[in-house]
Write a protein that holds these residues in place. Structure first.
Motif, PDB file in Angstrom:
ATOM      1  N   PRO A  37      -4.246  13.205  -8.519  1.00 18.41           N
ATOM      2  CA  PRO A  37      -4.921  13.707  -7.319  1.00 18.41           C
ATOM      3  C   PRO A  37      -4.756  12.757  -6.140  1.00 18.41           C
ATOM      4  O   PRO A  37      -4.599  11.546  -6.308  1.00 18.41           O
ATOM      5  CB  PRO A  37      -6.390  13.796  -7.757  1.00 18.41           C
ATOM      6  CG  PRO A  37      -6.365  13.810  -9.238  1.00 18.41           C
ATOM      7  CD  PRO A  37      -5.169  13.018  -9.653  1.00 18.41           C
ATOM      8  N   LEU A  38      -4.820  13.311  -4.951  1.00 18.79           N
ATOM      9  CA  LEU A  38      -4.679  12.514  -3.736  1.00 18.79           C
ATOM     10  C   LEU A  38      -5.699  11.380  -3.706  1.00 18.79           C
ATOM     11  O   LEU A  38      -5.383  10.261  -3.274  1.00 18.79           O
ATOM     12  CB  LEU A  38      -4.837  13.413  -2.510  1.00 18.79           C
ATOM     13  CG  LEU A  38      -4.690  12.750  -1.144  1.00 18.79           C
ATOM     14  CD1 LEU A  38      -3.330  12.095  -0.982  1.00 18.79           C
ATOM     15  CD2 LEU A  38      -4.922  13.783  -0.033  1.00 18.79           C
ATOM     16  N   GLU A  39      -6.926  11.651  -4.155  1.00 20.23           N
ATOM     17  CA  GLU A  39      -7.956  10.608  -4.146  1.00 20.23           C
ATOM     18  C   GLU A  39      -7.520   9.387  -4.955  1.00 20.23           C
ATOM     19  O   GLU A  39      -7.775   8.248  -4.556  1.00 20.23           O
ATOM     20  CB  GLU A  39      -9.265  11.162  -4.724  1.00 20.23           C
ATOM     21  CG  GLU A  39      -9.933  12.226  -3.883  1.00 20.23           C
ATOM     22  CD  GLU A  39      -9.478  13.636  -4.233  1.00 20.23           C
ATOM     23  OE1 GLU A  39     -10.169  14.586  -3.827  1.00 20.23           O
ATOM     24  OE2 GLU A  39      -8.423  13.784  -4.903  1.00 20.23           O
ATOM     25  N   GLU A  40      -6.881   9.632  -6.089  1.00 14.60           N
ATOM     26  CA  GLU A  40      -6.468   8.519  -6.946  1.00 14.60           C
ATOM     27  C   GLU A  40      -5.245   7.809  -6.382  1.00 14.60           C
ATOM     28  O   GLU A  40      -5.127   6.581  -6.501  1.00 14.60           O
ATOM     29  CB  GLU A  40      -6.231   9.035  -8.362  1.00 14.60           C
ATOM     30  CG  GLU A  40      -7.519   9.537  -8.997  1.00 14.60           C
ATOM     31  CD  GLU A  40      -7.329  10.084 -10.396  1.00 14.60           C
ATOM     32  OE1 GLU A  40      -6.198   9.980 -10.943  1.00 14.60           O
ATOM     33  OE2 GLU A  40      -8.302  10.625 -10.946  1.00 14.60           O
ATOM     34  N   MET A  59       0.831  -1.207   0.000  1.00 10.52           N
ATOM     35  CA  MET A  59       0.000   0.000   0.000  1.00 10.52           C
ATOM     36  C   MET A  59       0.864   1.254   0.000  1.00 10.52           C
ATOM     37  O   MET A  59       0.636   2.192  -0.768  1.00 10.52           O
ATOM     38  CB  MET A  59      -0.929  -0.007   1.222  1.00 10.52           C
ATOM     39  CG  MET A  59      -2.018  -1.062   1.159  1.00 10.52           C
ATOM     40  SD  MET A  59      -2.848  -1.297   2.753  1.00 10.52           S
ATOM     41  CE  MET A  59      -3.697   0.277   2.923  1.00 10.52           C
ATOM     42  N   VAL A  60       1.877   1.259   0.853  1.00  8.24           N
ATOM     43  CA  VAL A  60       2.777   2.411   0.936  1.00  8.24           C
ATOM     44  C   VAL A  60       3.563   2.569  -0.360  1.00  8.24           C
ATOM     45  O   VAL A  60       3.692   3.683  -0.898  1.00  8.24           O
ATOM     46  CB  VAL A  60       3.718   2.254   2.146  1.00  8.24           C
ATOM     47  CG1 VAL A  60       4.859   3.262   2.078  1.00  8.24           C
ATOM     48  CG2 VAL A  60       2.935   2.415   3.442  1.00  8.24           C
ATOM     49  N   ARG A  61       4.101   1.465  -0.869  1.00  9.22           N
ATOM     50  CA  ARG A  61       4.880   1.533  -2.107  1.00  9.22           C
ATOM     51  C   ARG A  61       4.051   2.106  -3.246  1.00  9.22           C
ATOM     52  O   ARG A  61       4.505   2.982  -4.004  1.00  9.22           O
ATOM     53  CB  ARG A  61       5.381   0.138  -2.472  1.00  9.22           C
ATOM     54  CG  ARG A  61       6.215   0.101  -3.754  1.00  9.22           C
ATOM     55  CD  ARG A  61       6.219  -1.278  -4.377  1.00  9.22           C
ATOM     56  NE  ARG A  61       4.894  -1.747  -4.722  1.00  9.22           N
ATOM     57  CZ  ARG A  61       4.209  -1.319  -5.783  1.00  9.22           C
ATOM     58  NH1 ARG A  61       4.724  -0.410  -6.595  1.00  9.22           N
ATOM     59  NH2 ARG A  61       2.998  -1.801  -6.022  1.00  9.22           N
ATOM     60  N   ALA A  62       2.824   1.622  -3.393  1.00  6.51           N
ATOM     61  CA  ALA A  62       1.973   2.069  -4.489  1.00  6.51           C
ATOM     62  C   ALA A  62       1.577   3.531  -4.334  1.00  6.51           C
ATOM     63  O   ALA A  62       1.540   4.280  -5.318  1.00  6.51           O
ATOM     64  CB  ALA A  62       0.732   1.185  -4.573  1.00  6.51           C
ATOM     65  N   PHE A  63       1.272   3.950  -3.112  1.00  6.82           N
ATOM     66  CA  PHE A  63       0.932   5.358  -2.883  1.00  6.82           C
ATOM     67  C   PHE A  63       2.110   6.252  -3.239  1.00  6.82           C
ATOM     68  O   PHE A  63       1.943   7.285  -3.906  1.00  6.82           O
ATOM     69  CB  PHE A  63       0.527   5.574  -1.421  1.00  6.82           C
ATOM     70  CG  PHE A  63       0.218   7.006  -1.092  1.00  6.82           C
ATOM     71  CD1 PHE A  63      -1.057   7.509  -1.281  1.00  6.82           C
ATOM     72  CD2 PHE A  63       1.199   7.854  -0.592  1.00  6.82           C
ATOM     73  CE1 PHE A  63      -1.345   8.847  -0.986  1.00  6.82           C
ATOM     74  CE2 PHE A  63       0.926   9.178  -0.296  1.00  6.82           C
ATOM     75  CZ  PHE A  63      -0.356   9.673  -0.488  1.00  6.82           C
ATOM     76  N   GLU A  64       3.293   5.885  -2.797  1.00 12.64           N
ATOM     77  CA  GLU A  64       4.473   6.704  -3.052  1.00 12.64           C
ATOM     78  C   GLU A  64       4.780   6.795  -4.548  1.00 12.64           C
ATOM     79  O   GLU A  64       5.272   7.824  -5.027  1.00 12.64           O
ATOM     80  CB  GLU A  64       5.673   6.130  -2.311  1.00 12.64           C
ATOM     81  CG  GLU A  64       5.584   6.265  -0.801  1.00 12.64           C
ATOM     82  CD  GLU A  64       6.755   5.609  -0.093  1.00 12.64           C
ATOM     83  OE1 GLU A  64       7.038   5.998   1.060  1.00 12.64           O
ATOM     84  OE2 GLU A  64       7.394   4.705  -0.679  1.00 12.64           O
TER      85      GLU A  64
END
Length: 224
Positions: free
Chosen positions: A137-140, A127-132
């Motif tokens: 946009p933040l939502e995406e 989850m962290v890797r993919a977010f980074e």
């Protein structure tokens, strides 16, 4: 039985979270956001703890005191999983000893992932890797992180509900979407976002400057 992801964008000052779980109506029970801070209460959830966290944040603007306020207010904190993501500074989290494995928290650049009763220990790091790695946009970015967690093992039971909340400027939510009961809640959440995203600015304008705002019929593409 929940995994969640809080994220922030220092460029825009926006902050928010996404969450999914194998029970219904998670958006009514997990997570709250205020100017500059996201708080989580999950596992054996007590949504009343959010109010203690938000009050401490407004009083102190300190993540440590915010987490302590929720933990101190919790009945049986060994069953609680708590988290705080400030707009600036280090995220903090607490996972009680009775929370079901795999469980814990993962801090990343601009984000905090929490989870319990997860299918594999890879869920939170992914989850962290993919977010980074995500852009847009933040939502995406939050949804990208959640989908990565689902692909890495999700929960040990099928997901039923999900939610997405992002606070923008002027105290207005840029997104506040819930899927309360679905066989594929993260996909349904994405469909809701795809519908809402092009309309969000118009509804924001209706709040800030209603004289300049388009009609709801125009926003929704209706002829009436």
């Amino acid at each position: 039985m929940t995994f969640s992801l809080a994220g922030r964008c220092l460029e825009t000052g926006r902050i928010g979270f996404a969450v999914a779980t194998s029970s219904v109506c998670v958006g009514a029970r997990v997570g709250a956001v205020t100017d500059g801070c996201v708080v989580f209460s999950q596992a054996r959830t007590d949504p009343r703890l959010h109010a203690f966290g938000l009050a401490a944040w407004h009083r102190t603007a300190d993540a440590g005191q915010t987490l302590a306020a929720m933990r101190d207010a919790a009945t049986a904190p060994h069953w609680r999983q708590l988290g705080v993501l400030p707009l600036k500074g280090t995220p903090l989290h607490h996972t009680g000893a009775s929370c079901l494995p795999h469980c814990g928290g993962e801090i990343g650049t601009g984000c905090l992932a929490l989870g319990n009763f997860l299918g594999t220990p890879d869920v939170l790091p992914e989850m962290v890797r993919a977010f980074e790695a995500a852009t847009g946009p933040l939502e995406e970015r939050l949804q990208t992180g959640m989908k990565a967690g689902e692909a890495a093992g999700s929960e040990k039971e099928p997901l039923q509900s999900a939610a997405l909340k992002v606070l923008g400027s002027d105290g207005l939510m840029d997104a506040d979407l819930r899927v309360d009961f679905s066989t594929d809640p993260l996909a349904e959440l994405n469909r809701l976002w795809d519908d809402w995203a092009p309309k969000s600015a118009a509804y924001r304008l209706r709040a800030i400057d209603p004289d300049s705002a388009p009609s709801s019929a125009a926003v929704e593409g209706r002829r009436d």
